[in-house]
Enzyme design. Sequence first.
Site, mmCIF file in Angstrom:
data_model
loop_
_atom_site.group_PDB
_atom_site.id
_atom_site.type_symbol
_atom_site.label_atom_id
_atom_site.label_comp_id
_atom_site.label_asym_id
_atom_site.label_seq_id
_atom_site.Cartn_x
_atom_site.Cartn_y
_atom_site.Cartn_z
ATOM 1 N N ARG A 137 10.846 10.910 -39.894
ATOM 2 C CA ARG A 137 11.706 10.930 -38.878
ATOM 3 C C ARG A 137 11.953 9.671 -38.067
ATOM 4 O O ARG A 137 10.997 8.820 -38.076
ATOM 5 C CB ARG A 137 11.240 12.107 -38.136
ATOM 6 C CG ARG A 137 11.149 13.488 -38.656
ATOM 7 C CD ARG A 137 10.563 14.368 -37.715
ATOM 8 N NE ARG A 137 9.269 14.126 -36.936
ATOM 9 C CZ ARG A 137 8.242 14.275 -37.497
ATOM 10 N NH1 ARG A 137 7.965 14.643 -38.603
ATOM 11 N NH2 ARG A 137 7.248 13.707 -36.618
ATOM 12 N N ARG A 143 25.466 3.497 -46.145
ATOM 13 C CA ARG A 143 26.266 3.066 -47.379
ATOM 14 C C ARG A 143 26.441 1.670 -47.430
ATOM 15 O O ARG A 143 26.404 1.007 -48.434
ATOM 16 C CB ARG A 143 27.608 3.919 -47.483
ATOM 17 C CG ARG A 143 27.395 5.453 -47.700
ATOM 18 C CD ARG A 143 27.215 5.644 -49.165
ATOM 19 N NE ARG A 143 27.005 7.042 -49.536
ATOM 20 C CZ ARG A 143 26.147 7.484 -50.153
ATOM 21 N NH1 ARG A 143 24.789 7.077 -50.298
ATOM 22 N NH2 ARG A 143 26.463 9.254 -50.272
ATOM 23 N N CYS A 180 25.957 14.008 -41.915
ATOM 24 C CA CYS A 180 25.876 13.851 -40.444
ATOM 25 C C CYS A 180 26.199 15.169 -39.719
ATOM 26 O O CYS A 180 27.211 15.902 -40.326
ATOM 27 C CB CYS A 180 26.847 12.575 -39.986
ATOM 28 S SG CYS A 180 26.515 11.105 -40.468
ATOM 29 N N GLU A 212 24.280 16.970 -33.096
ATOM 30 C CA GLU A 212 23.167 17.403 -32.372
ATOM 31 C C GLU A 212 23.442 18.681 -31.247
ATOM 32 O O GLU A 212 24.461 18.512 -30.465
ATOM 33 C CB GLU A 212 22.193 16.519 -31.785
ATOM 34 C CG GLU A 212 20.950 16.918 -31.286
ATOM 35 C CD GLU A 212 20.160 15.683 -30.783
ATOM 36 O OE1 GLU A 212 19.644 15.613 -29.623
ATOM 37 O OE2 GLU A 212 20.053 14.795 -31.673
ATOM 38 N N ARG A 227 19.430 10.553 -34.424
ATOM 39 C CA ARG A 227 18.275 10.816 -34.932
ATOM 40 C C ARG A 227 18.530 10.799 -36.499
ATOM 41 O O ARG A 227 19.543 10.961 -37.120
ATOM 42 C CB ARG A 227 17.579 12.266 -34.563
ATOM 43 C CG ARG A 227 17.385 12.330 -33.134
ATOM 44 C CD ARG A 227 17.187 13.678 -32.713
ATOM 45 N NE ARG A 227 17.189 14.010 -31.437
ATOM 46 C CZ ARG A 227 16.366 14.367 -30.618
ATOM 47 N NH1 ARG A 227 14.960 14.463 -31.023
ATOM 48 N NH2 ARG A 227 16.352 14.523 -29.315
ATOM 49 N N TYR A 269 10.709 5.427 -33.762
ATOM 50 C CA TYR A 269 11.425 5.876 -32.652
ATOM 51 C C TYR A 269 11.674 4.309 -31.902
ATOM 52 O O TYR A 269 10.823 3.674 -31.337
ATOM 53 C CB TYR A 269 10.695 6.767 -31.815
ATOM 54 C CG TYR A 269 10.672 8.074 -32.412
ATOM 55 C CD1 TYR A 269 11.696 8.798 -32.096
ATOM 56 C CD2 TYR A 269 9.698 8.341 -33.591
ATOM 57 C CE1 TYR A 269 11.983 10.059 -32.942
ATOM 58 C CE2 TYR A 269 9.862 9.548 -33.979
ATOM 59 C CZ TYR A 269 10.854 10.536 -34.159
ATOM 60 O OH TYR A 269 10.886 11.726 -34.554
ATOM 61 N N ARG A 295 8.593 10.399 -28.661
ATOM 62 C CA ARG A 295 7.445 10.458 -29.431
ATOM 63 C C ARG A 295 6.619 9.592 -28.626
ATOM 64 O O ARG A 295 6.349 8.654 -29.412
ATOM 65 C CB ARG A 295 7.538 10.402 -30.832
ATOM 66 C CG ARG A 295 8.367 11.310 -31.656
ATOM 67 C CD ARG A 295 7.467 12.639 -31.942
ATOM 68 N NE ARG A 295 6.359 12.446 -32.356
ATOM 69 C CZ ARG A 295 6.218 12.664 -33.704
ATOM 70 N NH1 ARG A 295 7.047 12.945 -34.592
ATOM 71 N NH2 ARG A 295 4.967 12.396 -34.055
#
Length: 118
Positions: free
Chosen positions: A7, A63, A74, A77, A89, A107, A115
């Site tokens: 992540r 890409r 995609c 959120e 993210r 992050y 985080r």
Amino acid sequence: MRVISIRGAITVEKNTSENILDNTTKLLETIIKKNNIKSKDIISVLFTATSDIDSAYPAKAARQMGLLDCSLLCFQEMYVKDSLSRCIRVLLMLNSNKSQTEVNHIYLKEAKVLRKNI
């Protein structure tokens, strides 16, 4: 080999195509470098972007980096009151000999607050 996930997140300064793509590239390049990933091992990359980012799909950066053989998707959120704005993210799925506990989640910029333990 097993499938593991990594992540990460980054914030963008402006809602422009250039800024979105530059920051997404920075995030992906950092994830790949810090985890010593070969592009052939990447299965898929899922991106989310907060609703205030709508000038480019973050997947376009992948890409442009040459990630041509993996699936990209995609999503917008979900909105959460008082959440981080201008945030992209990523969830990267890959084949690896590493265990899930050996990966480095990344992050960057203001997204570091997501985080604090990293």
